[in-house]
Structures are given as structure tokens and as C-alpha cells.
Design an enzyme around this catalytic site. Structure first.
Site, PDB file in Angstrom:
ATOM      1  N   GLU A   1     -10.672   2.042  38.804  1.00  0.00           N
ATOM      2  CA  GLU A   1     -10.002   2.013  37.486  1.00  0.00           C
ATOM      3  C   GLU A   1     -10.952   2.726  36.536  1.00  0.00           C
ATOM      4  O   GLU A   1     -11.994   2.164  36.183  1.00  0.00           O
ATOM      5  CB  GLU A   1      -9.826   0.572  37.012  1.00  0.00           C
ATOM      6  CG  GLU A   1      -8.824  -0.219  37.812  1.00  0.00           C
ATOM      7  CD  GLU A   1      -7.453  -0.221  37.169  1.00  0.00           C
ATOM      8  OE1 GLU A   1      -6.554  -0.823  37.733  1.00  0.00           O
ATOM      9  OE2 GLU A   1      -7.285   0.398  36.093  1.00  0.00           O
TER      10      GLU A   1
ATOM     11  N   CYS B   1     -10.521   1.524  27.464  1.00  0.00           N
ATOM     12  CA  CYS B   1     -10.077   2.589  28.361  1.00  0.00           C
ATOM     13  C   CYS B   1      -8.676   3.066  28.003  1.00  0.00           C
ATOM     14  O   CYS B   1      -8.352   4.236  28.189  1.00  0.00           O
ATOM     15  CB  CYS B   1     -10.139   2.119  29.799  1.00  0.00           C
ATOM     16  SG  CYS B   1      -9.237   0.603  30.091  1.00  0.00           S
TER      17      CYS B   1
ATOM     18  N   GLU C   1     -13.130  11.758  27.067  1.00  0.00           N
ATOM     19  CA  GLU C   1     -13.095  10.351  26.657  1.00  0.00           C
ATOM     20  C   GLU C   1     -14.359  10.096  25.832  1.00  0.00           C
ATOM     21  O   GLU C   1     -15.470  10.067  26.373  1.00  0.00           O
ATOM     22  CB  GLU C   1     -13.083   9.425  27.874  1.00  0.00           C
ATOM     23  CG  GLU C   1     -12.993   7.968  27.480  1.00  0.00           C
ATOM     24  CD  GLU C   1     -13.132   7.009  28.652  1.00  0.00           C
ATOM     25  OE1 GLU C   1     -14.092   7.145  29.434  1.00  0.00           O
ATOM     26  OE2 GLU C   1     -12.275   6.122  28.790  1.00  0.00           O
TER      27      GLU C   1
ATOM     28  N   LYS D   1     -20.461  -7.854  40.491  1.00  0.00           N
ATOM     29  CA  LYS D   1     -21.617  -7.362  39.735  1.00  0.00           C
ATOM     30  C   LYS D   1     -21.152  -6.814  38.385  1.00  0.00           C
ATOM     31  O   LYS D   1     -20.576  -5.743  38.283  1.00  0.00           O
ATOM     32  CB  LYS D   1     -22.375  -6.255  40.470  1.00  0.00           C
ATOM     33  CG  LYS D   1     -23.736  -6.053  39.810  1.00  0.00           C
ATOM     34  CD  LYS D   1     -24.267  -4.645  39.747  1.00  0.00           C
ATOM     35  CE  LYS D   1     -23.681  -3.690  38.779  1.00  0.00           C
ATOM     36  NZ  LYS D   1     -24.142  -3.822  37.383  1.00  0.00           N
TER      37      LYS D   1
HETATM   38  P1  NAD Z   1     -20.195   2.787  33.926  1.00  0.00           P
HETATM   39  O1  NAD Z   1     -19.490   3.608  34.934  1.00  0.00           O
HETATM   40  O2  NAD Z   1     -21.436   3.327  33.324  1.00  0.00           O
HETATM   41  O3  NAD Z   1     -20.623   1.379  34.559  1.00  0.00           O
HETATM   42  C1  NAD Z   1     -19.675   0.521  35.155  1.00  0.00           C
HETATM   43  C2  NAD Z   1     -20.378  -0.369  36.158  1.00  0.00           C
HETATM   44  O4  NAD Z   1     -20.890   0.457  37.196  1.00  0.00           O
HETATM   45  C3  NAD Z   1     -21.564  -1.155  35.614  1.00  0.00           C
HETATM   46  O5  NAD Z   1     -21.577  -2.433  36.206  1.00  0.00           O
HETATM   47  C4  NAD Z   1     -22.753  -0.352  36.103  1.00  0.00           C
HETATM   48  O6  NAD Z   1     -23.925  -1.126  36.275  1.00  0.00           O
HETATM   49  C5  NAD Z   1     -22.242   0.140  37.433  1.00  0.00           C
HETATM   50  N1  NAD Z   1     -22.919   1.336  37.947  1.00  0.00           N
HETATM   51  C6  NAD Z   1     -23.571   2.298  37.260  1.00  0.00           C
HETATM   52  N2  NAD Z   1     -24.089   3.194  38.103  1.00  0.00           N
HETATM   53  C7  NAD Z   1     -23.753   2.794  39.361  1.00  0.00           C
HETATM   54  C8  NAD Z   1     -23.996   3.311  40.652  1.00  0.00           C
HETATM   55  N3  NAD Z   1     -24.715   4.418  40.850  1.00  0.00           N
HETATM   56  N4  NAD Z   1     -23.480   2.645  41.713  1.00  0.00           N
HETATM   57  C9  NAD Z   1     -22.748   1.530  41.539  1.00  0.00           C
HETATM   58  N5  NAD Z   1     -22.494   0.994  40.337  1.00  0.00           N
HETATM   59  C10 NAD Z   1     -22.986   1.620  39.255  1.00  0.00           C
HETATM   60  O7  NAD Z   1     -19.108   2.407  32.842  1.00  0.00           O
HETATM   61  P2  NAD Z   1     -19.337   1.614  31.490  1.00  0.00           P
HETATM   62  O8  NAD Z   1     -20.081   2.537  30.569  1.00  0.00           O
HETATM   63  O9  NAD Z   1     -19.866   0.265  31.773  1.00  0.00           O
HETATM   64  O10 NAD Z   1     -17.826   1.425  30.980  1.00  0.00           O
HETATM   65  C11 NAD Z   1     -17.132   2.389  30.297  1.00  0.00           C
HETATM   66  C12 NAD Z   1     -16.171   3.145  31.197  1.00  0.00           C
HETATM   67  O11 NAD Z   1     -15.328   2.232  31.885  1.00  0.00           O
HETATM   68  C13 NAD Z   1     -15.227   4.036  30.419  1.00  0.00           C
HETATM   69  O12 NAD Z   1     -15.091   5.282  31.065  1.00  0.00           O
HETATM   70  C14 NAD Z   1     -13.904   3.285  30.453  1.00  0.00           C
HETATM   71  O13 NAD Z   1     -12.782   4.094  30.281  1.00  0.00           O
HETATM   72  C15 NAD Z   1     -13.964   2.660  31.790  1.00  0.00           C
HETATM   73  N6  NAD Z   1     -13.059   1.510  31.848  1.00  0.00           N
HETATM   74  C16 NAD Z   1     -11.897   1.601  32.564  1.00  0.00           C
HETATM   75  C17 NAD Z   1     -10.996   0.524  32.607  1.00  0.00           C
HETATM   76  C18 NAD Z   1      -9.710   0.600  33.384  1.00  0.00           C
HETATM   77  O14 NAD Z   1      -9.074  -0.428  33.576  1.00  0.00           O
HETATM   78  N7  NAD Z   1      -9.289   1.754  33.850  1.00  0.00           N
HETATM   79  C19 NAD Z   1     -11.296  -0.637  31.920  1.00  0.00           C
HETATM   80  C20 NAD Z   1     -12.473  -0.688  31.194  1.00  0.00           C
HETATM   81  C21 NAD Z   1     -13.357   0.388  31.178  1.00  0.00           C
END
Ligand code: NAD
Length: 502
Positions: free
Chosen positions: A268, A302, A400, A193
């Protein structure tokens, strides 16, 4: 000097194409049962729809989970030889290469990232699939021949089962490609997803996997919001694992959703990467890489180096170099080959960055460059921004931000630099610049983070990634990446003459 802006070209013919996607469930292309869709508006051209994805309900996702379950329990995938599984992964790698331009354009339009950057990411994706494919045939367990004279121990590697993969919007296909080939290679089946903002490339990946001949249900791709589509992957008793990449806030929730079914959770999460620059570093190279790390992809990375920790005696000179580079960054139209930095993902994210910059100013930090929106057409653009005179308790140092905002701190001794670098809840990445290799190694050894670099910041499929501290749990990539999706079964073989218990 001011940051240069490249006006987005609304007449670009690549914008005129309608892009509507379907989900892949059990080998079939399907819409959401409700018929509802999510329309992705361009972050560059206000009002322009650049993709339309099905808005999956919990029931839609459950169908995908059950398809993956059937494919795992009854289908051929977990029982195929490593050689056969590897052949499929190679085919998908090649399909990504063959469709790289299409996939890169989808990501550029939906994320707002530069097309040039997206192209090189697609190359990286194909390489990740190819690398994992090469290792699949070598996956092994172990044997224990010294348990006793009459016993032999076998440790078998088995796939964990059905894996729900939830990905963020900043590098959609890269992150899917950091997980899927390893999970598939281990013998798992998948429900992917992607983010509701950037689902296009993942939905296309599903089709490419199907066209590569992957058996039905092995890869399923659903699009929809975190709640319910992502949440049910973590909650459902038929998923054996949820592999989540995203924010810390949602990562914590995922752990809670998964707890009642005691499934494995891979996380992650975010970072606040330190970059330590010693006076003896190649300052020109360091300044270039520091700029790239924090400003490219609009700082929405990230592992962005968002905290510069620079030795006091070169701090002034180094910040001047960075200021010069920041003023040369071209911001604007992601499709223009001269653009280095595109648009923000959405107004909320841009608003978040603005409020952090405001908080930094109000707390007394000094802006050397940037600190404002840029552009005239209503696109979501922001100037590369550098803060000095910061204190460790400021939110621009602690949180962040996920934007092109660099906070500069200074140090006099190595111990002090390590202390500043470790003064964070995060532990995702770190970089050290010094031409004294002993010094660089001792510094990086002192920093608690996983993805580290000396005199550069590059990644490689060969080496594991993951988070220390509150940046996550589990490891991806390399040969260890397969363990994330494996169970290990021990078989104690008794060869002793039987002895009665009673
Ligand atoms: P997010 O946590 O808002 O969303 C990530 C995913 O989770 C999306 O697909 C979203 O639809 C889903 N999601 C949201 N609420 C949910 C819930 N209640 N239950 C299940 N899934 C849910 O993150 P974002 O804004 O899309 O991405 C940015 C974040 O991702 C930053 O904090 C960044 O550091 C992190 N990130 C980490 C890595 C890594 O490898 N460590 C890589 C890329 C991004």
C-alpha cells in the site's frame, strides 16, 4: 489575513509523563538484546522525548519471526474455529475502545497530529477490529459439483502463514488495524514492525492483544529501523508474506528483498489524489472537503486530495473560497482542542515540503496562500499552501509531497478532467464533485484509482482499499481483505471406479 497559530503549551502535564515501551515476542515483554533504544523527540516541543522504544536488531526480529512460526506451525491459532478467533478479535476491539484516550495521546505526541483527530482514529481502529471479527465466522471456500458425474471439487481457504507487517508513521494504529484483524481472522500469525518514529501505539497494541488472552506468538510487535528490522521481515525464509504500507521507494525495495523467497508481497504505497470539481457542484461543501483532505494531518495522508482539477468557469471563485478557508485553519499545539493542524513528523519531511514549494515558485507557479513555516518555538509547523498557474510537468503536480500543498489545475470538458486526473503514476484515490450523478459516475469510472468518492471522501471497513498503478498491489478491508492473507487449496475427489494406466 494570515493563518492562525496556537502556541504549544510546554507546561501541559500530559507531557511530563515518561513513556518507555517494550516489545512483545512470543508472549513476553522484551527489550532489544543490545539494550539499545530509539528516543522519539517531540515534533512540537524541540528536545522533549515523548517515547522510548527498543531498537531491535536483525536477531531480535528473527526471534519474533520464529515465535510467530512456532505459533503457526504448532500452536492452536490456525486450528481454532472461526467463532473462537472472532471472540479474540472482539476482545481486542473492546480493549482499543477502553484505552482509546491513552492510545490517542501517544499518537498525538509522537506523530504531532491533533489529539481530537487521533481520538476519532482510535474509534475507527476499534471498528475495524469489530467489523473483521464479524466476518470471520463466515469465511468459506467453495465446492464444484459439476466437474463430472464421478468427481467433486472442494476449494479450501487456508491461512498463508506468518505475515510480517511493516507500517508507516502517519496513521500508525489505523494502518495496523487495517491489516492485523484480517490476517489474524484468516488464521495467520504476525510480526508487526511500526515506524521508528511512532512505535508507541503499536507496542501498546501488542500488550492489549496479549492481555486479551491471544496465545503466545500469535501477535509479536518489534520496534526498530527499516534496516534491519523491517528488511528482515521481507527477507526471512520463515515469513510467508510481507504486508508493507509506506513509500514507493521502500515498497520497491521490499519487493526485491522478498523475491529470493518468492513470498507474497502486499503493498500500500503513496498517492497524488485528484479531486475533480465541476461547476455544478455544491461548491461550499466541496471547498470544505478539499481543504480537510489536503490540510488535515499536515497533508501527511496517502489519500490526500493534492491535485485540484476544477472547471475553468468556477475556478477563480472556488480558489477564493479555498483561500478563505486556508486562512481560517488553526495550526499549532496538537493537544489544544481548537487546533485543526498539528506538526510535521520530522525536520526532514518539513524540509522536503519546503524544497517542493521552492521548486514550484521557481518553475513559475503562483502561491495564493501559505508557502512558509509558521510558529516561533522551533516546532515543525507549516502554513496550508495553495498553488495556481501550475503546469503538468512541475514536481508539485507530479510528486507526492506529503505536506499541506495543493496544486490547482483547470479543465473545460469531462474528458479533459479525466485525462488530467489520470496523468500520474499513482492510483490510490480520487474524488469527484458534481450534482449531476451521471456526470459524476462517468467521471469516476474513467479515473484509474481505488479509493474513490463522489461528493465526499470517507472510508468504510466494508469496502476494499488498495492501489492501482504504482500505488500498490493487493486489497485490504471488506470481505476481500481476507483473501490477501489466504491460500486456496483445491481438492479433486475422484469417485469413479479406478482405471489402470498401464
Ligand atoms: P517509509 O517507506 O519511509 O517507511 C514505512 C515503513 O517502512 C517504516 O516502518 C520504516 O521503518 C520501514 N522501512 C524503511 N526502510 C525499510 C527497508 N529498507 N526495509 C524494510 N522496511 C523499511 O514511509 P513513511 O515515510 O513512514 O510513510 C509515508 C509513506 O507511506 C507515504 O508515501 C504514504 O503515501 C505512504 N502511505 C500509504 C498508505 C496506503 O494505505 N496506501 C497509508 C499511509 C501511508
Amino acid at each position: 489575513m494570515t493563518v492562525q497559530f496556537i502556541e504549544p503549551d510546554r507546561a501541559d502535564p500530559r507531557l511530563a509523563v515518561e513513556r518507555r515501551y517494550t516489545m512483545l515476542v512470543g508472549g513476553r515483554s522484551v527489550a532489544a538484546a543490545s539494550g539499545r533504544t530509539i528516543r522519539r523527540e517531540s515534533p512540537v516541543h524541540p528536545g522533549l522525548v515523548v517515547g522510548e522504544f527498543p531498537d531491535a536488531s536483525a536477531e531480535d526480529v528473527e526471534r519474533a519471526i520464529l515465535a510467530a512460526r512456532r505459533a503457526f506451525d504448532e500452536g492452536p491459532w490456525p486450528r481454532l474455529s472461526g467463532k473462537e478467533r472472532a471472540a479474540y478479535l472482539y476482545k481486542i476491539s473492546q480493549a482499543i475502545r477502553d484505552h482509546a484516550e491513552e492510545l490517542a495521546l501517544i499518537e498525538s505526541l509522537e506523530v504531532g497530529k491533533t489529539l481530537a483527530g487521533a481520538r476519532s482514529e482510535m474509534n475507527n481502529c476499534a471498528d475495524l477490529w469489530q467489523f473483521a471479527a464479524g466476518l470471520v465466522r463466515g469465511l468459506e471456500g467453495s465446492t464444484h459439483n459439476a466437474l463430472s458425474e464421478h468427481a467433486l471439487g472442494l476449494v479450501l481457504r487456508e491461512p498463508i502463514g506468518v505475515v510480517g507487517v511493516v507500517t508507516p508513521w502517519n496513521y500508525p494504529l489505523v494502518i495496523a488495524s487495517e491489516r492485523l484483524p484480517w490476517a489474524l481472522g484468516a488464521g495467520c500469525t504476525i510480526v508487526l514492525k511500526p515506524s521508528e518514529f511512532t512505535s508507541g501505539s503499536s507496542l501498546r497494541l501488542g500488550e492489549l492483544a496479549r492481555d486479551a488472552g491471544l496465545p503466545d506468538g500469535v501477535v509479536n510487535v518489534v520496534s526498530g529501523y527499516g534496516n534491519p528490522a523491517g528488511q528482515i521481515l521481507a527477507e526471512h525464509p520463515a515469513t510467508d508474506m510481507v504486508a508493507f504500507t509506506g513509500s514507493q521507494r521502500v515498497g520497491r525495495q521490499i519487493g526485491a528483498f522478498a523475491a529470493p523467497t518468492i513470498k507474497r508481497v502486499g503493498l500500500e504505497l503513496g498517492g497524488k489524489g485528484p479531486v475533480v470539481v465541476f461547476a455544478d457542484a455544491d461548491l461550499e461543501a466541496a471547498a470544505n472537503q478539499v481543504s480537510r483532505s489536503i490540510f488535515s494531518n499536515q497533508g501527511q495522508t496517502c489519500i490526500a486530495g493534492s491535485r485540484l482539477i476544477v472547471e475553468r468557469r468556477v475556478a477563480h471563485e472556488f480558489v477564493q473560497r479555498l483561500e478563505g478557508l486556508a486562512n481560517r485553519v488553526t495550526v499549532g499545539d496538537p493537544l489544544n482542542p481548537d487546533t485543526k493542524v498539528g506538526a510535521f513528523i520530522n525536520p526532514v519531511q518539513l524540509g522536503k515540503v519546503e524544497s517542493y514549494v521552492r521548486a514550484g515558485r521557481e518553475a513559475g507557479a503562483r502561491i495564493v496562500v501559505g508557502g512558509e513555516r509558521i510558529g516561533t518555538n522551533g516546532g515543525l509547523f507549516y502554513q496550508p499552501t495553495i498553488f495556481t498557474d501550475v503546469r503538468p510537468d512541475m514536481s508539485i503536480v507530479r510528486d507526492e509531497i506529503f505536506g499541506p500543498v495543493l496544486a490547482v489545475q483547470q479543465f473545460d470538458t469531462r474528458e479533459e478532467a479525466i485525462g488530467i486526473a489520470n496523468d500520474t503514476i499513482y492510483g490510490l484515490s480520487a474524488v469527484v464533485w458534481s450534482l449531476n450523478i451521471d456526470n459524476a459516475l462517468q467521471t469516476i469510472r474513467g479515473i484509474r484509482a481505488s479509493r474513490c468518492g463522489i461528493n465526499g471522501q470517507e472510508g468504510a471497513a466494508e469496502m476494499p482499499i488498495g492501489g492501482y498503478k504504482q500505488s500498490g498491489q493487493g486489497r485490504e478491508l471488506g470481505h476481500r481483505g481476507f483473501d490477501e492473507y489466504s491460500e486456496f487449496k483445491n481438492i479433486h475427489i475422484n469417485m469413479a471406479p479406478s482405471r489402470a494406466w498401464l
